[in-house]
Design a protein around this motif. Structure first.
Motif, mmCIF file in Angstrom:
data_model
loop_
_atom_site.group_PDB
_atom_site.id
_atom_site.type_symbol
_atom_site.label_atom_id
_atom_site.label_comp_id
_atom_site.label_asym_id
_atom_site.label_seq_id
_atom_site.Cartn_x
_atom_site.Cartn_y
_atom_site.Cartn_z
ATOM 1 N N UNK A 104 -35.085 -7.238 -25.474
ATOM 2 C CA UNK A 104 -34.216 -6.242 -26.080
ATOM 3 C C UNK A 104 -34.977 -4.941 -26.302
ATOM 4 N N UNK A 105 -36.206 -5.054 -26.796
ATOM 5 C CA UNK A 105 -37.029 -3.871 -27.037
ATOM 6 C C UNK A 105 -37.387 -3.137 -25.766
ATOM 7 N N UNK A 106 -37.763 -3.857 -24.733
ATOM 8 C CA UNK A 106 -38.102 -3.223 -23.450
ATOM 9 C C UNK A 106 -36.866 -2.538 -22.872
ATOM 10 N N UNK A 107 -35.738 -3.197 -22.943
ATOM 11 C CA UNK A 107 -34.502 -2.598 -22.445
ATOM 12 C C UNK A 107 -34.159 -1.314 -23.187
ATOM 13 N N UNK A 108 -34.311 -1.318 -24.502
ATOM 14 C CA UNK A 108 -34.034 -0.118 -25.301
ATOM 15 C C UNK A 108 -35.004 1.001 -24.939
ATOM 16 N N UNK A 109 -36.271 0.661 -24.762
ATOM 17 C CA UNK A 109 -37.267 1.674 -24.372
ATOM 18 C C UNK A 109 -36.940 2.280 -23.012
ATOM 19 N N UNK A 110 -36.547 1.442 -22.062
ATOM 20 C CA UNK A 110 -36.210 1.947 -20.729
ATOM 21 C C UNK A 110 -34.973 2.842 -20.763
ATOM 22 N N UNK A 111 -33.982 2.454 -21.558
ATOM 23 C CA UNK A 111 -32.768 3.268 -21.648
ATOM 24 C C UNK A 111 -33.049 4.603 -22.336
ATOM 25 N N UNK A 112 -33.989 4.624 -23.271
ATOM 26 C CA UNK A 112 -34.276 5.836 -24.034
ATOM 27 C C UNK A 112 -35.227 6.776 -23.298
ATOM 28 N N UNK A 113 -35.954 6.305 -22.330
ATOM 29 C CA UNK A 113 -36.947 7.151 -21.664
ATOM 30 C C UNK A 113 -36.268 8.131 -20.713
ATOM 31 N N UNK A 114 -36.919 9.269 -20.565
ATOM 32 C CA UNK A 114 -36.411 10.261 -19.618
ATOM 33 C C UNK A 114 -37.375 10.347 -18.465
ATOM 34 N N UNK A 115 -36.878 10.738 -17.340
ATOM 35 C CA UNK A 115 -37.679 10.815 -16.135
ATOM 36 C C UNK A 115 -37.428 12.134 -15.443
ATOM 37 N N UNK A 116 -38.412 12.633 -14.737
ATOM 38 C CA UNK A 116 -38.251 13.840 -13.945
ATOM 39 C C UNK A 116 -37.261 13.600 -12.800
ATOM 40 N N UNK A 117 -36.981 12.345 -12.518
ATOM 41 C CA UNK A 117 -36.041 12.014 -11.456
ATOM 42 C C UNK A 117 -34.587 12.096 -11.940
ATOM 43 N N UNK A 118 -34.389 12.100 -13.276
ATOM 44 C CA UNK A 118 -33.021 12.200 -13.802
ATOM 45 C C UNK A 118 -32.379 13.493 -13.316
ATOM 46 N N UNK A 119 -31.176 13.423 -12.871
ATOM 47 C CA UNK A 119 -30.438 14.592 -12.438
ATOM 48 C C UNK A 119 -30.662 14.985 -10.988
ATOM 49 N N UNK A 120 -31.494 14.283 -10.279
ATOM 50 C CA UNK A 120 -31.704 14.610 -8.856
ATOM 51 C C UNK A 120 -30.587 14.082 -7.995
#
Length: 120
Positions: A104-120
């Motif tokens: 659950x914690x890893x999933x929450x961390x992954x969902x909350x992280x932003x990436x330079x690939x977002x929006x490409x």
């Protein structure tokens, strides 16, 4: 492959197989508690009674001292086994929740992280 919605223990739909089965861990812990521990104790008590009768029957002989040594060793082995069963039961119960909390914690961390690939 999608990290933010792929199959997993908490995902809806998709493949729900998970390497850790909390229900199976709980069942194993319950088996230890309701079957293995009481039956081991009962077998130990039965053996203690028979050994004490044997030792009394050889009272005054050197054999009685040998039977006492065997009985003491047996008693220590039973204590070690009972402690091991208790430890395994507790580990099963603890691991079950740990896997779910970790995922659950890893999933929450992954969902909350932003990436330079977002929006490409």
């Amino acid at each position: 492959m999608r990290l933010n919605g792929g199959p997993g223990p908490l995902a809806t739909g998709g493949n729900q197989d998970f390497a850790s089965a909390p229900a199976e861990k709980k069942a194993a812990a319950n088996t230890i508690e309701t079957e293995l521990q009481p039956n081991t104790k009962k077998a130990s008590d039965h053996a203690d009674g028979a050994t004490n009768s044997l030792r009394n029957g050889f009272g005054g002989w050197e054999t009685a001292a040998g039977v006492k040594t065997v009985a003491d060793t047996w008693e220590q082995q039973v204590k070690t086994l009972m402690a091991r069963l208790e430890s395994e039961k507790n580990a099963l119960r603890g691991a079950s929740g740990l896997f779910v909390r970790n995922d659950t914690g890893v999933g929450a961390d992954l969902r909350a992280s932003t990436s330079k690939l977002n929006g490409l």
